[in-house]
Design a protein around this motif. Structure first.
Motif, PDB file in Angstrom:
ATOM      1  N   SER A  27       8.733  82.941 -25.640  1.00  0.00           N
ATOM      2  CA  SER A  27       8.500  83.598 -24.353  1.00  0.00           C
ATOM      3  C   SER A  27       9.604  83.174 -23.387  1.00  0.00           C
ATOM      4  N   SER A  29      10.571  80.518 -21.679  1.00  0.00           N
ATOM      5  CA  SER A  29      11.376  79.299 -21.858  1.00  0.00           C
ATOM      6  C   SER A  29      12.003  79.240 -23.252  1.00  0.00           C
ATOM      7  N   ASP A  51       3.495  83.299 -31.771  1.00  0.00           N
ATOM      8  CA  ASP A  51       2.287  83.818 -32.435  1.00  0.00           C
ATOM      9  C   ASP A  51       1.939  85.242 -32.000  1.00  0.00           C
ATOM     10  N   GLU A  52       2.595  85.737 -30.953  1.00  0.00           N
ATOM     11  CA  GLU A  52       2.252  87.093 -30.522  1.00  0.00           C
ATOM     12  C   GLU A  52       2.955  88.117 -31.422  1.00  0.00           C
ATOM     13  N   ARG A  59       6.317  88.176 -18.570  1.00  0.00           N
ATOM     14  CA  ARG A  59       4.900  88.270 -18.184  1.00  0.00           C
ATOM     15  C   ARG A  59       4.645  88.776 -16.764  1.00  0.00           C
ATOM     16  N   LYS A  64       1.198  93.304 -12.325  1.00  0.00           N
ATOM     17  CA  LYS A  64       1.747  94.108 -11.227  1.00  0.00           C
ATOM     18  C   LYS A  64       2.176  95.480 -11.749  1.00  0.00           C
ATOM     19  N   ILE A  97       1.663  78.281 -35.324  1.00  0.00           N
ATOM     20  CA  ILE A  97       1.873  76.962 -35.952  1.00  0.00           C
ATOM     21  C   ILE A  97       0.643  76.101 -35.692  1.00  0.00           C
ATOM     22  N   GLY A 128       3.996  76.911 -23.807  1.00  0.00           N
ATOM     23  CA  GLY A 128       3.358  77.455 -22.610  1.00  0.00           C
ATOM     24  C   GLY A 128       1.930  76.993 -22.383  1.00  0.00           C
ATOM     25  N   ARG A 148      -3.349  86.743 -19.607  1.00  0.00           N
ATOM     26  CA  ARG A 148      -2.262  85.790 -19.851  1.00  0.00           C
ATOM     27  C   ARG A 148      -1.124  86.436 -20.645  1.00  0.00           C
ATOM     28  N   ILE A 174      -2.637  84.984  -9.931  1.00  0.00           N
ATOM     29  CA  ILE A 174      -2.876  86.039 -10.914  1.00  0.00           C
ATOM     30  C   ILE A 174      -4.050  86.915 -10.479  1.00  0.00           C
ATOM     31  N   ASP A 302       6.193  75.929 -19.015  1.00  0.00           N
ATOM     32  CA  ASP A 302       4.826  75.680 -18.533  1.00  0.00           C
ATOM     33  C   ASP A 302       4.144  74.487 -19.207  1.00  0.00           C
ATOM     34  N   SER A 323       6.183  78.694 -13.609  1.00  0.00           N
ATOM     35  CA  SER A 323       6.954  79.763 -12.973  1.00  0.00           C
ATOM     36  C   SER A 323       8.121  80.172 -13.853  1.00  0.00           C
ATOM     37  N   VAL A 324       8.582  81.379 -13.624  1.00  0.00           N
ATOM     38  CA  VAL A 324       9.729  81.912 -14.364  1.00  0.00           C
ATOM     39  C   VAL A 324      10.968  81.062 -14.083  1.00  0.00           C
ATOM     40  N   TRP A 352       7.764  83.459  -6.955  1.00  0.00           N
ATOM     41  CA  TRP A 352       7.402  84.639  -6.165  1.00  0.00           C
ATOM     42  C   TRP A 352       6.064  85.183  -6.641  1.00  0.00           C
TER      43      TRP A 352
HETATM   44  C1  LIG Z   1       0.140  87.892 -15.531  1.00  0.00           C
HETATM   45  C2  LIG Z   1       1.167  86.872 -15.152  1.00  0.00           C
HETATM   46  C3  LIG Z   1       1.948  87.075 -14.008  1.00  0.00           C
HETATM   47  C4  LIG Z   1       2.917  86.134 -13.661  1.00  0.00           C
HETATM   48  N1  LIG Z   1       3.660  86.349 -12.538  1.00  0.00           N
HETATM   49  C5  LIG Z   1       4.617  85.448 -12.186  1.00  0.00           C
HETATM   50  C6  LIG Z   1       5.422  85.667 -11.039  1.00  0.00           C
HETATM   51  O1  LIG Z   1       5.259  86.651 -10.318  1.00  0.00           O
HETATM   52  N2  LIG Z   1       6.376  84.746 -10.734  1.00  0.00           N
HETATM   53  C7  LIG Z   1       6.596  83.634 -11.509  1.00  0.00           C
HETATM   54  O2  LIG Z   1       7.497  82.831 -11.217  1.00  0.00           O
HETATM   55  N3  LIG Z   1       5.825  83.398 -12.614  1.00  0.00           N
HETATM   56  C8  LIG Z   1       4.852  84.269 -12.954  1.00  0.00           C
HETATM   57  N4  LIG Z   1       4.070  84.044 -14.066  1.00  0.00           N
HETATM   58  C9  LIG Z   1       4.244  82.783 -14.807  1.00  0.00           C
HETATM   59  C10 LIG Z   1       5.340  82.865 -15.858  1.00  0.00           C
HETATM   60  O3  LIG Z   1       5.216  84.048 -16.602  1.00  0.00           O
HETATM   61  C11 LIG Z   1       5.240  81.645 -16.759  1.00  0.00           C
HETATM   62  O4  LIG Z   1       5.521  80.517 -15.959  1.00  0.00           O
HETATM   63  C12 LIG Z   1       6.209  81.707 -17.923  1.00  0.00           C
HETATM   64  O5  LIG Z   1       5.872  82.762 -18.788  1.00  0.00           O
HETATM   65  C13 LIG Z   1       6.203  80.410 -18.701  1.00  0.00           C
HETATM   66  O6  LIG Z   1       6.998  80.568 -19.837  1.00  0.00           O
HETATM   67  P1  LIG Z   1       6.819  79.640 -21.114  1.00  0.00           P
HETATM   68  O7  LIG Z   1       7.770  80.197 -22.135  1.00  0.00           O
HETATM   69  O8  LIG Z   1       6.963  78.204 -20.751  1.00  0.00           O
HETATM   70  O9  LIG Z   1       5.310  79.804 -21.585  1.00  0.00           O
HETATM   71  P2  LIG Z   1       4.504  81.104 -22.029  1.00  0.00           P
HETATM   72  O10 LIG Z   1       5.013  82.293 -21.301  1.00  0.00           O
HETATM   73  O11 LIG Z   1       3.066  80.737 -21.922  1.00  0.00           O
HETATM   74  O12 LIG Z   1       4.869  81.289 -23.566  1.00  0.00           O
HETATM   75  C14 LIG Z   1       4.444  80.446 -24.599  1.00  0.00           C
HETATM   76  C15 LIG Z   1       4.411  81.234 -25.882  1.00  0.00           C
HETATM   77  O13 LIG Z   1       4.125  80.337 -26.969  1.00  0.00           O
HETATM   78  C16 LIG Z   1       3.150  80.919 -27.808  1.00  0.00           C
HETATM   79  N5  LIG Z   1       2.482  79.841 -28.572  1.00  0.00           N
HETATM   80  C17 LIG Z   1       1.660  78.889 -28.075  1.00  0.00           C
HETATM   81  N6  LIG Z   1       1.249  78.051 -29.057  1.00  0.00           N
HETATM   82  C18 LIG Z   1       1.835  78.486 -30.202  1.00  0.00           C
HETATM   83  C19 LIG Z   1       1.792  78.032 -31.546  1.00  0.00           C
HETATM   84  N7  LIG Z   1       1.094  76.932 -31.918  1.00  0.00           N
HETATM   85  N8  LIG Z   1       2.484  78.735 -32.495  1.00  0.00           N
HETATM   86  C20 LIG Z   1       3.215  79.835 -32.143  1.00  0.00           C
HETATM   87  N9  LIG Z   1       3.299  80.295 -30.862  1.00  0.00           N
HETATM   88  C21 LIG Z   1       2.613  79.625 -29.892  1.00  0.00           C
HETATM   89  C22 LIG Z   1       2.256  81.656 -26.826  1.00  0.00           C
HETATM   90  O14 LIG Z   1       1.444  82.626 -27.434  1.00  0.00           O
HETATM   91  C23 LIG Z   1       3.308  82.276 -25.908  1.00  0.00           C
HETATM   92  O15 LIG Z   1       3.786  83.477 -26.428  1.00  0.00           O
HETATM   93  C24 LIG Z   1       3.094  84.966 -14.451  1.00  0.00           C
HETATM   94  C25 LIG Z   1       2.294  84.759 -15.590  1.00  0.00           C
HETATM   95  C26 LIG Z   1       1.347  85.704 -15.934  1.00  0.00           C
HETATM   96  C27 LIG Z   1       0.498  85.453 -17.156  1.00  0.00           C
END
Ligand SMILES: Cc1cc2nc3c(=O)[nH]c(=O)nc-3n(C[C@H](O)[C@H](O)[C@H](O)COP(=O)(O)OP(=O)(O)OC[C@H]3O[C@@H](n4cnc5c(N)ncnc54)[C@H](O)[C@@H]3O)c2cc1C
Length: 437
Positions: A27, A29, A51-52, A59, A64, A97, A128, A148, A174, A302, A323-324, A352
């Motif tokens: 995702s 990060s 896993d998706e 996201r 929105k 995993i 995440g 989510r 959210i 996250d 956050s993004v 934001w």
């Molecule tokens: C609806 C929504 C609106 C948002 N709006 C904003 C916004 O306006 N501004 C902003 O700054 N941020 C916003 N965010 C937050 C932002 O999207 C997150 O901070 C960001 O996605 C974090 O990224 P990440 O890669 O760390 O984690 P995630 O996006 O949570 O990604 C983690 C990924 O790892 C996968 N995963 C987890 N465990 C496993 C495993 N064991 N094996 C395989 N895969 C696994 C998950 O399914 C997921 O796909 C929003 C989030 C959501 C849900």
């Protein structure tokens, strides 16, 4: 890359060349980590695994523009398949995993619940967070939903057409974004917030109150100190299970609802880190260089609990950001670590949230503030709160005030100050009164 000073690492941070880097979590990060690594010339093989079943997507639009049908799913995709192939990144979708075997030198094998195995010479956790569940009577009824990921958003969109009444549980970002979108789509939306104000601790009292009044004046029914006691189904008889029909509050109020959307926060996905014996405390504990307690695994976004990166923050203070901006900046730090360098988090955290016509931008982190200054231009619909600690500006919440946001963000990045005594005057741009200390 916009990261702080880079220096050569002196320990074993470089990746041994065998099976390459496995990034778990595809995702914001995880994607940024792979992209940054290639930009730095990292030439080991990379597996980006999630896993998706979807190609990695952004996201923020889920609550929105995508929910409102203003953008399609294709526009949310980060990178084309050609990009991944051209950059020697194996994108693996739909594999969860469940367990990891790891050696002391950082190499190991990740086991998917499908039975597939993914050997690695270096590991990155970009897993995440997941939606916190609300377990009350009726929470398993059809139509009780979370938001989510893309599947959640698709499930919500598929039900919206048949629903007139929606109850959103949780007055955080959210919940309020989704509530505003659903209201715009013509639904009768009620937001239930368990606490005495909106948006938890993410903003100060003034901003929370501003959003409460602004949403109410736009017709959103927001109820504070309101607790859902149970969800009930229509009493239709027969064998077919019925969807949710109403929310019963603890005070006895009954609200009709064909959709209940629960947004009560997230829980970091620390299961794998725990199984690996890594330090975990509200997320995977990492150092300034995004390295977990084993010194070889990186954890980003996250899921990571990191030292507060804001210059001047209290020594030892830790933070987990959702956050993004953080996912991107933190992944860049990890990319340096994985290429045998050291670089600290750059820039000032920012965030934001768009809710109806209210565009909130937050610069910095307001934790530990001791003073606020309100800067409100009612005529132009602009509203900012500046947060101070011992006379130094540390953060700002800006609604429909992008220049205030930019000025505070720039001042923080340069270690400058905006004197509290002058900040309230909306006739003067903040950058004009910014000082060097
Ligand atoms: C609806 C929504 C609106 C948002 N709006 C904003 C916004 O306006 N501004 C902003 O700054 N941020 C916003 N965010 C937050 C932002 O999207 C997150 O901070 C960001 O996605 C974090 O990224 P990440 O890669 O760390 O984690 P995630 O996006 O949570 O990604 C983690 C990924 O790892 C996968 N995963 C987890 N465990 C496993 C495993 N064991 N094996 C395989 N895969 C696994 C998950 O399914 C997921 O796909 C929003 C989030 C959501 C849900």
């Amino acid at each position: 890359m916009g990261t702080h000073a880079v220096e050569e690492a002196t320990d074993s941070a470089t990746v041994p060349s065998r099976t390459g880097l496995l990034i778990i979590g595809a995702s914001q990060s995880g994607v940024q980590l792979a992209v940054s690594l290639r930009a730095l010339g990292f030439d080991e093989h990379i597996t980006l695994l999630g896993d998706e079943d979807h190609r990695p997507y952004q996201r923020p639009a889920l609550s929105k523009e995508f929910l409102q049908g203003m953008v399609g799913s294709e526009s949310l995709i980060f990178r084309s398949n050609d990009y991944w192939t051209g950059h020697n990144v194996d994108l693996v979708k739909g594999e969860y995993i469940a367990r990891i075997d790891k050696e002391a030198d950082g190499t190991g094998v990740a086991h998917a619940s499908s039975g597939r195995q993914f050997p690695f010479s270096r590991l990155a956790l970009a897993v995440g967070a997941r939606a916190r569940k609300l377990e009350i009577d009726g929470s398993d009824l059809d139509g009780v939903l979370y938001l989510r990921n893309a599947d959640d958003a698709l499930a919500l969109k598929s039900r919206v057409g048949d629903a007139q009444d929606v109850v959103v549980i949780g007055g955080g970002f959210i919940g309020l974004e989704a509530a505003s979108s659903l209201q715009k789509m013509g639904k009768n939306v009620t937001v239930l917030e368990f606490g005495p104000r909106l948006v938890g601790r993410a903003v100060g009292d003034e901003t929370a109150e501003y959003f409460l009044q602004a949403h109410r004046s736009r017709g959103l029914d927001i109820r504070l100190n309101a607790t859902a006691a149970r969800f009930t189904a229509a009493d239709g008889g027969g064998e077919k299970p019925h969807g949710v029909a109403a929310v019963e509050l603890q005070d006895g109020t009954v609200l009709p609802a064909q959709i209940v959307l629960i947004g009560i926060g997230v829980i970091p996905n620390t299961q794998l880190a725990e199984q690996l014996g890594l330090d975990v405390d509200n997320g995977v504990v990492v150092d300034r260089f995004a390295l977990a307690s084993d010194g070889t695994t990186v954890a980003v976004g996250d899921v990571a609990n990191m030292p507060n990166p804001v210059p001047g923050s209290a020594p030892g203070e830790r933070i987990r950001l959702e956050s993004v901006n953080n996912a991107i900046e933190h992944a860049k730090v990890a990319a340096y670590s994985l290429t045998g360098h050291r670089a600290e988090y750059a820039g000032i955290p920012w965030f934001w949230s768009n809710q109806a016509d209210l565009k909130l931008q937050i610069a910095g982190l307001s934790n530990g503030y001791d003073q606020t200054v309100l800067r409100r231009d009612t005529e132009r619909g602009k509203f900012s709160v500046l947060y101070y600690r011992q006379g130094q500006v540390i953060a700002a919440d800006c609604v429909n005030a992008p220049l205030d946001f930019m000025d505070v963000k720039n001042a923080l990045a340069k270690g400058q100050n905006i004197p509290a005594t002058a900040a309230a005057d909306v006739a003067t741009r903040l950058k004009i009164i910014t000082t060097d200390s």
